[in-house]
Design a protein around this motif. Structure first.
Motif, PDB file in Angstrom:
ATOM      1  N   ILE A   1     140.313  72.570  -9.352  1.00 45.53           N
ATOM      2  CA  ILE A   1     138.886  72.231  -9.498  1.00 45.53           C
ATOM      3  C   ILE A   1     138.150  72.475  -8.194  1.00 45.53           C
ATOM      4  O   ILE A   1     137.065  73.060  -8.172  1.00 45.53           O
ATOM      5  CB  ILE A   1     138.731  70.778  -9.978  1.00 45.53           C
ATOM      6  CG1 ILE A   1     139.219  70.648 -11.410  1.00 45.53           C
ATOM      7  CG2 ILE A   1     137.289  70.311  -9.851  1.00 45.53           C
ATOM      8  CD1 ILE A   1     139.293  69.218 -11.910  1.00 45.53           C
ATOM      9  N   PHE A   2     138.729  72.031  -7.072  1.00 48.56           N
ATOM     10  CA  PHE A   2     138.105  72.251  -5.769  1.00 48.56           C
ATOM     11  C   PHE A   2     137.942  73.738  -5.489  1.00 48.56           C
ATOM     12  O   PHE A   2     136.878  74.182  -5.040  1.00 48.56           O
ATOM     13  CB  PHE A   2     138.948  71.607  -4.670  1.00 48.56           C
ATOM     14  CG  PHE A   2     138.460  71.952  -3.291  1.00 48.56           C
ATOM     15  CD1 PHE A   2     137.355  71.312  -2.751  1.00 48.56           C
ATOM     16  CD2 PHE A   2     139.099  72.932  -2.551  1.00 48.56           C
ATOM     17  CE1 PHE A   2     136.908  71.647  -1.486  1.00 48.56           C
ATOM     18  CE2 PHE A   2     138.650  73.271  -1.289  1.00 48.56           C
ATOM     19  CZ  PHE A   2     137.552  72.619  -0.750  1.00 48.56           C
ATOM     20  N   PHE A   3     138.982  74.518  -5.741  1.00 49.58           N
ATOM     21  CA  PHE A   3     138.923  75.953  -5.478  1.00 49.58           C
ATOM     22  C   PHE A   3     137.866  76.629  -6.353  1.00 49.58           C
ATOM     23  O   PHE A   3     137.133  77.492  -5.891  1.00 49.58           O
ATOM     24  CB  PHE A   3     140.300  76.585  -5.709  1.00 49.58           C
ATOM     25  CG  PHE A   3     140.362  78.035  -5.336  1.00 49.58           C
ATOM     26  CD1 PHE A   3     140.287  78.420  -4.012  1.00 49.58           C
ATOM     27  CD2 PHE A   3     140.475  79.017  -6.310  1.00 49.58           C
ATOM     28  CE1 PHE A   3     140.339  79.758  -3.653  1.00 49.58           C
ATOM     29  CE2 PHE A   3     140.517  80.356  -5.966  1.00 49.58           C
ATOM     30  CZ  PHE A   3     140.450  80.724  -4.637  1.00 49.58           C
ATOM     31  N   GLY A   4     137.778  76.223  -7.611  1.00 50.19           N
ATOM     32  CA  GLY A   4     136.772  76.796  -8.511  1.00 50.19           C
ATOM     33  C   GLY A   4     135.351  76.495  -8.053  1.00 50.19           C
ATOM     34  O   GLY A   4     134.484  77.377  -8.057  1.00 50.19           O
ATOM     35  N   VAL A   5     135.109  75.250  -7.645  1.00 46.36           N
ATOM     36  CA  VAL A   5     133.769  74.881  -7.148  1.00 46.36           C
ATOM     37  C   VAL A   5     133.470  75.608  -5.837  1.00 46.36           C
ATOM     38  O   VAL A   5     132.355  76.083  -5.623  1.00 46.36           O
ATOM     39  CB  VAL A   5     133.664  73.352  -6.985  1.00 46.36           C
ATOM     40  CG1 VAL A   5     132.393  72.956  -6.267  1.00 46.36           C
ATOM     41  CG2 VAL A   5     133.735  72.673  -8.338  1.00 46.36           C
ATOM     42  N   PHE A   6     134.465  75.717  -4.960  1.00 47.14           N
ATOM     43  CA  PHE A   6     134.277  76.414  -3.696  1.00 47.14           C
ATOM     44  C   PHE A   6     133.908  77.879  -3.924  1.00 47.14           C
ATOM     45  O   PHE A   6     132.986  78.407  -3.282  1.00 47.14           O
ATOM     46  CB  PHE A   6     135.551  76.318  -2.853  1.00 47.14           C
ATOM     47  CG  PHE A   6     135.459  77.027  -1.539  1.00 47.14           C
ATOM     48  CD1 PHE A   6     134.795  76.452  -0.472  1.00 47.14           C
ATOM     49  CD2 PHE A   6     136.026  78.278  -1.376  1.00 47.14           C
ATOM     50  CE1 PHE A   6     134.705  77.112   0.744  1.00 47.14           C
ATOM     51  CE2 PHE A   6     135.943  78.949  -0.174  1.00 47.14           C
ATOM     52  CZ  PHE A   6     135.275  78.358   0.900  1.00 47.14           C
ATOM     53  N   VAL A   7     134.595  78.540  -4.826  1.00 48.57           N
ATOM     54  CA  VAL A   7     134.303  79.943  -5.128  1.00 48.57           C
ATOM     55  C   VAL A   7     132.907  80.077  -5.730  1.00 48.57           C
ATOM     56  O   VAL A   7     132.137  80.974  -5.364  1.00 48.57           O
ATOM     57  CB  VAL A   7     135.387  80.545  -6.052  1.00 48.57           C
ATOM     58  CG1 VAL A   7     134.962  81.882  -6.611  1.00 48.57           C
ATOM     59  CG2 VAL A   7     136.695  80.665  -5.296  1.00 48.57           C
ATOM     60  N   ALA A   8     132.538  79.175  -6.637  1.00 54.85           N
ATOM     61  CA  ALA A   8     131.217  79.237  -7.275  1.00 54.85           C
ATOM     62  C   ALA A   8     130.095  79.037  -6.253  1.00 54.85           C
ATOM     63  O   ALA A   8     129.097  79.773  -6.266  1.00 54.85           O
ATOM     64  CB  ALA A   8     131.121  78.187  -8.377  1.00 54.85           C
ATOM     65  N   VAL A   9     130.251  78.081  -5.359  1.00 54.92           N
ATOM     66  CA  VAL A   9     129.226  77.843  -4.340  1.00 54.92           C
ATOM     67  C   VAL A   9     129.161  79.013  -3.363  1.00 54.92           C
ATOM     68  O   VAL A   9     128.073  79.418  -2.945  1.00 54.92           O
ATOM     69  CB  VAL A   9     129.500  76.512  -3.608  1.00 54.92           C
ATOM     70  CG1 VAL A   9     128.631  76.349  -2.384  1.00 54.92           C
ATOM     71  CG2 VAL A   9     129.287  75.343  -4.558  1.00 54.92           C
ATOM     72  N   SER A  10     130.293  79.570  -3.007  1.00 54.07           N
ATOM     73  CA  SER A  10     130.303  80.719  -2.093  1.00 54.07           C
ATOM     74  C   SER A  10     129.607  81.928  -2.707  1.00 54.07           C
ATOM     75  O   SER A  10     128.812  82.606  -2.038  1.00 54.07           O
ATOM     76  CB  SER A  10     131.741  81.094  -1.729  1.00 54.07           C
ATOM     77  OG  SER A  10     132.364  80.044  -1.044  1.00 54.07           O
ATOM     78  N   ILE A  11     129.882  82.194  -3.975  1.00 55.95           N
ATOM     79  CA  ILE A  11     129.231  83.326  -4.646  1.00 55.95           C
ATOM     80  C   ILE A  11     127.727  83.097  -4.736  1.00 55.95           C
ATOM     81  O   ILE A  11     126.932  84.002  -4.490  1.00 55.95           O
ATOM     82  CB  ILE A  11     129.854  83.554  -6.042  1.00 55.95           C
ATOM     83  CG1 ILE A  11     131.270  84.098  -5.884  1.00 55.95           C
ATOM     84  CG2 ILE A  11     129.004  84.491  -6.882  1.00 55.95           C
ATOM     85  CD1 ILE A  11     132.038  84.182  -7.186  1.00 55.95           C
ATOM     86  N   ARG A  12     127.334  81.882  -5.060  1.00 51.04           N
ATOM     87  CA  ARG A  12     125.900  81.574  -5.155  1.00 51.04           C
ATOM     88  C   ARG A  12     125.211  81.743  -3.797  1.00 51.04           C
ATOM     89  O   ARG A  12     124.097  82.269  -3.716  1.00 51.04           O
ATOM     90  CB  ARG A  12     125.714  80.149  -5.660  1.00 51.04           C
ATOM     91  CG  ARG A  12     124.277  79.786  -5.859  1.00 51.04           C
ATOM     92  CD  ARG A  12     124.139  78.417  -6.449  1.00 51.04           C
ATOM     93  NE  ARG A  12     122.733  78.103  -6.607  1.00 51.04           N
ATOM     94  CZ  ARG A  12     122.248  76.902  -6.659  1.00 51.04           C
ATOM     95  NH1 ARG A  12     123.044  75.874  -6.595  1.00 51.04           N
ATOM     96  NH2 ARG A  12     120.964  76.701  -6.788  1.00 51.04           N
ATOM     97  N   ALA A  13     125.860  81.312  -2.725  1.00 49.27           N
ATOM     98  CA  ALA A  13     125.271  81.444  -1.395  1.00 49.27           C
ATOM     99  C   ALA A  13     125.192  82.904  -0.957  1.00 49.27           C
ATOM    100  O   ALA A  13     124.224  83.306  -0.309  1.00 49.27           O
ATOM    101  CB  ALA A  13     126.078  80.635  -0.385  1.00 49.27           C
ATOM    102  N   LEU A  14     126.182  83.693  -1.303  1.00 53.50           N
ATOM    103  CA  LEU A  14     126.192  85.098  -0.896  1.00 53.50           C
ATOM    104  C   LEU A  14     125.206  85.950  -1.695  1.00 53.50           C
ATOM    105  O   LEU A  14     124.806  87.018  -1.228  1.00 53.50           O
ATOM    106  CB  LEU A  14     127.601  85.675  -1.029  1.00 53.50           C
ATOM    107  CG  LEU A  14     128.619  85.126  -0.024  1.00 53.50           C
ATOM    108  CD1 LEU A  14     130.013  85.624  -0.369  1.00 53.50           C
ATOM    109  CD2 LEU A  14     128.241  85.507   1.386  1.00 53.50           C
ATOM    110  N   ARG A  15     124.797  85.504  -2.859  1.00 52.84           N
ATOM    111  CA  ARG A  15     123.868  86.274  -3.685  1.00 52.84           C
ATOM    112  C   ARG A  15     122.410  85.968  -3.390  1.00 52.84           C
ATOM    113  O   ARG A  15     121.531  86.642  -3.924  1.00 52.84           O
ATOM    114  CB  ARG A  15     124.153  86.012  -5.159  1.00 52.84           C
ATOM    115  CG  ARG A  15     125.522  86.551  -5.573  1.00 52.84           C
ATOM    116  CD  ARG A  15     125.735  86.451  -7.024  1.00 52.84           C
ATOM    117  NE  ARG A  15     124.796  87.386  -7.658  1.00 52.84           N
ATOM    118  CZ  ARG A  15     124.589  87.472  -8.954  1.00 52.84           C
ATOM    119  NH1 ARG A  15     125.235  86.674  -9.753  1.00 52.84           N
ATOM    120  NH2 ARG A  15     123.745  88.327  -9.458  1.00 52.84           N
TER     121      ARG A  15
END
Length: 66
Positions: A20-34
């Motif tokens: 769950i932590f890894f999934g949220v981390f990836v989602a937030v990272s993608i959102r920040a990079l876009r």
């Protein structure tokens, strides 16, 4: 109820938490990079922005007190 739980059945919780932590981390990272660079630079300058409406400028208050 708790007597029927074995050590092996509880081992799923740390793994699930990590996923769950890894999934949220990836989602937030993608959102920040876009985000557009202009929006990121605007947000970066926000703490230093002195043009906020309705807020008194402390420099003018200090100079008028003298």
């Amino acid at each position: 109820m708790f007597a029927s739980l074995e050590v092996n059945s509880l081992a799923i919780y740390p793994e699930l938490g990590l996923l769950i932590f890894f999934g949220v981390f990836v989602a937030v990272s993608i959102r920040a990079l876009r985000k557009p660079r202009s929006e990121i630079s605007t947000c970066a300058r926000l703490p230093l922005d002195e043009t906020t409406p309705g807020v008194d400028d402390t420099k003018q208050e200090r100079s008028s007190d003298r």
